[in-house]
Design a protein around this motif. Structure first.
Motif, PDB file in Angstrom:
ATOM      1  N   VAL A  87      52.633  21.881  40.086  1.00  0.00           N
ATOM      2  CA  VAL A  87      51.782  22.180  41.252  1.00  0.00           C
ATOM      3  C   VAL A  87      51.656  23.690  41.471  1.00  0.00           C
ATOM      4  O   VAL A  87      50.538  24.221  41.514  1.00  0.00           O
ATOM      5  N   PRO A  88      52.756  24.437  41.605  1.00  0.00           N
ATOM      6  CA  PRO A  88      52.594  25.886  41.761  1.00  0.00           C
ATOM      7  C   PRO A  88      52.036  26.561  40.496  1.00  0.00           C
ATOM      8  O   PRO A  88      51.344  27.574  40.588  1.00  0.00           O
ATOM      9  N   ALA A  89      52.304  25.982  39.324  1.00  0.00           N
ATOM     10  CA  ALA A  89      51.730  26.545  38.091  1.00  0.00           C
ATOM     11  C   ALA A  89      50.212  26.444  38.127  1.00  0.00           C
ATOM     12  O   ALA A  89      49.498  27.379  37.746  1.00  0.00           O
ATOM     13  N   ALA A  90      49.705  25.324  38.607  1.00  0.00           N
ATOM     14  CA  ALA A  90      48.255  25.145  38.704  1.00  0.00           C
ATOM     15  C   ALA A  90      47.648  26.107  39.721  1.00  0.00           C
ATOM     16  O   ALA A  90      46.587  26.697  39.469  1.00  0.00           O
ATOM     17  N   ALA A  91      48.307  26.289  40.839  1.00  0.00           N
ATOM     18  CA  ALA A  91      47.798  27.212  41.860  1.00  0.00           C
ATOM     19  C   ALA A  91      47.703  28.631  41.320  1.00  0.00           C
ATOM     20  O   ALA A  91      46.699  29.326  41.518  1.00  0.00           O
ATOM     21  N   GLY A  92      48.722  29.061  40.617  1.00  0.00           N
ATOM     22  CA  GLY A  92      48.704  30.398  40.028  1.00  0.00           C
ATOM     23  C   GLY A  92      47.637  30.544  38.964  1.00  0.00           C
ATOM     24  O   GLY A  92      46.991  31.590  38.845  1.00  0.00           O
ATOM     25  N   SER A  93      47.408  29.493  38.219  1.00  0.00           N
ATOM     26  CA  SER A  93      46.413  29.533  37.144  1.00  0.00           C
ATOM     27  C   SER A  93      44.998  29.716  37.657  1.00  0.00           C
ATOM     28  O   SER A  93      44.191  30.414  37.044  1.00  0.00           O
ATOM     29  N   VAL A  94      44.696  29.102  38.765  1.00  0.00           N
ATOM     30  CA  VAL A  94      43.348  29.207  39.327  1.00  0.00           C
ATOM     31  C   VAL A  94      43.036  30.660  39.688  1.00  0.00           C
ATOM     32  O   VAL A  94      41.973  31.185  39.350  1.00  0.00           O
ATOM     33  N   VAL A  95      43.954  31.332  40.332  1.00  0.00           N
ATOM     34  CA  VAL A  95      43.738  32.726  40.738  1.00  0.00           C
ATOM     35  C   VAL A  95      43.680  33.634  39.509  1.00  0.00           C
ATOM     36  O   VAL A  95      42.813  34.503  39.399  1.00  0.00           O
ATOM     37  N   ALA A  96      44.573  33.418  38.562  1.00  0.00           N
ATOM     38  CA  ALA A  96      44.638  34.271  37.377  1.00  0.00           C
ATOM     39  C   ALA A  96      43.425  34.118  36.466  1.00  0.00           C
ATOM     40  O   ALA A  96      43.099  35.032  35.710  1.00  0.00           O
ATOM     41  N   ALA A  97      42.737  33.001  36.546  1.00  0.00           N
ATOM     42  CA  ALA A  97      41.584  32.751  35.672  1.00  0.00           C
ATOM     43  C   ALA A  97      40.505  33.824  35.827  1.00  0.00           C
ATOM     44  O   ALA A  97      39.863  34.218  34.856  1.00  0.00           O
ATOM     45  N   LEU A  98      40.302  34.302  37.030  1.00  0.00           N
ATOM     46  CA  LEU A  98      39.288  35.340  37.259  1.00  0.00           C
ATOM     47  C   LEU A  98      39.630  36.628  36.522  1.00  0.00           C
ATOM     48  O   LEU A  98      38.768  37.245  35.905  1.00  0.00           O
ATOM     49  N   VAL A  99      40.877  37.010  36.585  1.00  0.00           N
ATOM     50  CA  VAL A  99      41.333  38.213  35.886  1.00  0.00           C
ATOM     51  C   VAL A  99      41.233  37.996  34.382  1.00  0.00           C
ATOM     52  O   VAL A  99      40.748  38.860  33.642  1.00  0.00           O
ATOM     53  N   ASN A 100      41.655  36.836  33.910  1.00  0.00           N
ATOM     54  CA  ASN A 100      41.663  36.556  32.480  1.00  0.00           C
ATOM     55  C   ASN A 100      40.262  36.566  31.869  1.00  0.00           C
ATOM     56  O   ASN A 100      40.070  37.089  30.777  1.00  0.00           O
ATOM     57  N   PHE A 101      39.278  35.995  32.557  1.00  0.00           N
ATOM     58  CA  PHE A 101      37.914  36.000  32.026  1.00  0.00           C
ATOM     59  C   PHE A 101      37.408  37.428  31.898  1.00  0.00           C
ATOM     60  O   PHE A 101      36.839  37.811  30.870  1.00  0.00           O
ATOM     61  N   SER A 102      37.607  38.213  32.921  1.00  0.00           N
ATOM     62  CA  SER A 102      37.123  39.599  32.912  1.00  0.00           C
ATOM     63  C   SER A 102      37.748  40.414  31.793  1.00  0.00           C
ATOM     64  O   SER A 102      37.052  41.158  31.098  1.00  0.00           O
ATOM     65  N   THR A 103      39.040  40.275  31.593  1.00  0.00           N
ATOM     66  CA  THR A 103      39.691  41.063  30.538  1.00  0.00           C
ATOM     67  C   THR A 103      39.325  40.544  29.155  1.00  0.00           C
ATOM     68  O   THR A 103      39.130  41.339  28.236  1.00  0.00           O
ATOM     69  N   LEU A 160      56.416  32.613  44.255  1.00  0.00           N
ATOM     70  CA  LEU A 160      56.326  32.611  45.720  1.00  0.00           C
ATOM     71  C   LEU A 160      56.264  31.192  46.276  1.00  0.00           C
ATOM     72  O   LEU A 160      56.912  30.882  47.284  1.00  0.00           O
ATOM     73  N   LEU A 161      55.491  30.337  45.622  1.00  0.00           N
ATOM     74  CA  LEU A 161      55.408  28.954  46.084  1.00  0.00           C
ATOM     75  C   LEU A 161      56.734  28.218  45.902  1.00  0.00           C
ATOM     76  O   LEU A 161      57.149  27.448  46.785  1.00  0.00           O
ATOM     77  N   LEU A 162      57.411  28.451  44.780  1.00  0.00           N
ATOM     78  CA  LEU A 162      58.716  27.809  44.584  1.00  0.00           C
ATOM     79  C   LEU A 162      59.742  28.299  45.595  1.00  0.00           C
ATOM     80  O   LEU A 162      60.537  27.508  46.119  1.00  0.00           O
ATOM     81  N   MET A 163      59.723  29.609  45.882  1.00  0.00           N
ATOM     82  CA  MET A 163      60.673  30.154  46.861  1.00  0.00           C
ATOM     83  C   MET A 163      60.341  29.677  48.275  1.00  0.00           C
ATOM     84  O   MET A 163      61.229  29.384  49.058  1.00  0.00           O
ATOM     85  N   GLY A 164      59.050  29.624  48.582  1.00  0.00           N
ATOM     86  CA  GLY A 164      58.633  29.232  49.928  1.00  0.00           C
ATOM     87  C   GLY A 164      58.695  27.745  50.187  1.00  0.00           C
ATOM     88  O   GLY A 164      58.809  27.313  51.334  1.00  0.00           O
ATOM     89  N   PHE A 165      58.609  26.957  49.122  1.00  0.00           N
ATOM     90  CA  PHE A 165      58.590  25.503  49.257  1.00  0.00           C
ATOM     91  C   PHE A 165      59.552  24.875  48.249  1.00  0.00           C
ATOM     92  O   PHE A 165      59.131  24.401  47.186  1.00  0.00           O
ATOM     93  N   PRO A 166      60.853  24.878  48.548  1.00  0.00           N
ATOM     94  CA  PRO A 166      61.844  24.344  47.610  1.00  0.00           C
ATOM     95  C   PRO A 166      61.569  22.889  47.189  1.00  0.00           C
ATOM     96  O   PRO A 166      62.000  22.469  46.110  1.00  0.00           O
ATOM     97  N   ALA A 167      60.841  22.153  47.979  1.00  0.00           N
ATOM     98  CA  ALA A 167      60.513  20.763  47.625  1.00  0.00           C
ATOM     99  C   ALA A 167      59.652  20.704  46.360  1.00  0.00           C
ATOM    100  O   ALA A 167      59.543  19.655  45.723  1.00  0.00           O
ATOM    101  N   LEU A 168      59.034  21.835  45.977  1.00  0.00           N
ATOM    102  CA  LEU A 168      58.214  21.870  44.768  1.00  0.00           C
ATOM    103  C   LEU A 168      59.032  22.026  43.489  1.00  0.00           C
ATOM    104  O   LEU A 168      58.494  21.879  42.397  1.00  0.00           O
ATOM    105  N   HIS A 169      60.312  22.312  43.604  1.00  0.00           N
ATOM    106  CA  HIS A 169      61.139  22.526  42.402  1.00  0.00           C
ATOM    107  C   HIS A 169      61.059  21.379  41.404  1.00  0.00           C
ATOM    108  O   HIS A 169      60.973  21.637  40.203  1.00  0.00           O
ATOM    109  N   PRO A 170      61.075  20.125  41.832  1.00  0.00           N
ATOM    110  CA  PRO A 170      60.944  19.049  40.839  1.00  0.00           C
ATOM    111  C   PRO A 170      59.516  18.896  40.298  1.00  0.00           C
ATOM    112  O   PRO A 170      59.294  18.180  39.339  1.00  0.00           O
TER     113      PRO A 170
END
Length: 137
Positions: free
Chosen positions: A108-124, A94-104
């Motif tokens: 940055v978007p990988a880190a953003a996704g990781s922060v949110v996913a960490a909560l799910v990962n710890f619980s599982t 979503l971040l790459l599609m919404g912000f094409p300037a992030l492609h290079p």
């Protein structure tokens, strides 16, 4: 409660290590090898998830057991982390599609996704894989 906060802290430390592996690999593949930023997340996820499995097995959940052989435990870990990976990848895309300037700069978007996913990962991880305390030998 102290044990849980210790596990959360160690999980976060391992997560930062996994994030360094994930973002480093994806950035290298995209920036130096000219990979597609969407496809580059596959090997970066697998390597990062392998690192975090090792870390959490050795440190975070050292006092717990999974009742599985190491290779089966790794496969279970990859399967469980795939739930978080779907969330992570969704935010990333979503971040790459919404912000094409992030492609290079896919880290940055990988880190953003990781922060949110960490909560799910710890619980599982804690509730489904390393759910039983180790018994003294």
């Amino acid at each position: 409660m102290v044990k849980l906060s210790r596990e959360i802290t160690l999980f976060a430390i391992g997560g930062v290590g996994g994030l360094v592996v994930d973002t480093g690999i994806v950035q290298l593949l995209v920036g130096l090898a000219n990979w597609n930023p969407y496809l580059a997340r596959v090997p970066s996820f697998l390597l990062a998830a392998t690192f975090t499995w090792w870390w959490n097995r050795q440190y975070t959940f050292a006092a717990r057991r999974s009742d599985r052989a190491a290779h089966a435990e790794w496969l279970h870990w990859i399967g469980l982390m795939s739930f978080g990976a779907v969330i992570n990848y969704g935010i990333y895309a979503l971040l790459l599609m919404g912000f094409p300037a992030l492609h290079p700069w896919p880290a940055v978007p990988a880190a953003a996704g990781s922060v949110v996913a960490a909560l799910v990962n710890f619980s599982t991880a804690r509730g489904m894989l390393f759910k039983s305390p180790k018994t003294p030998a």
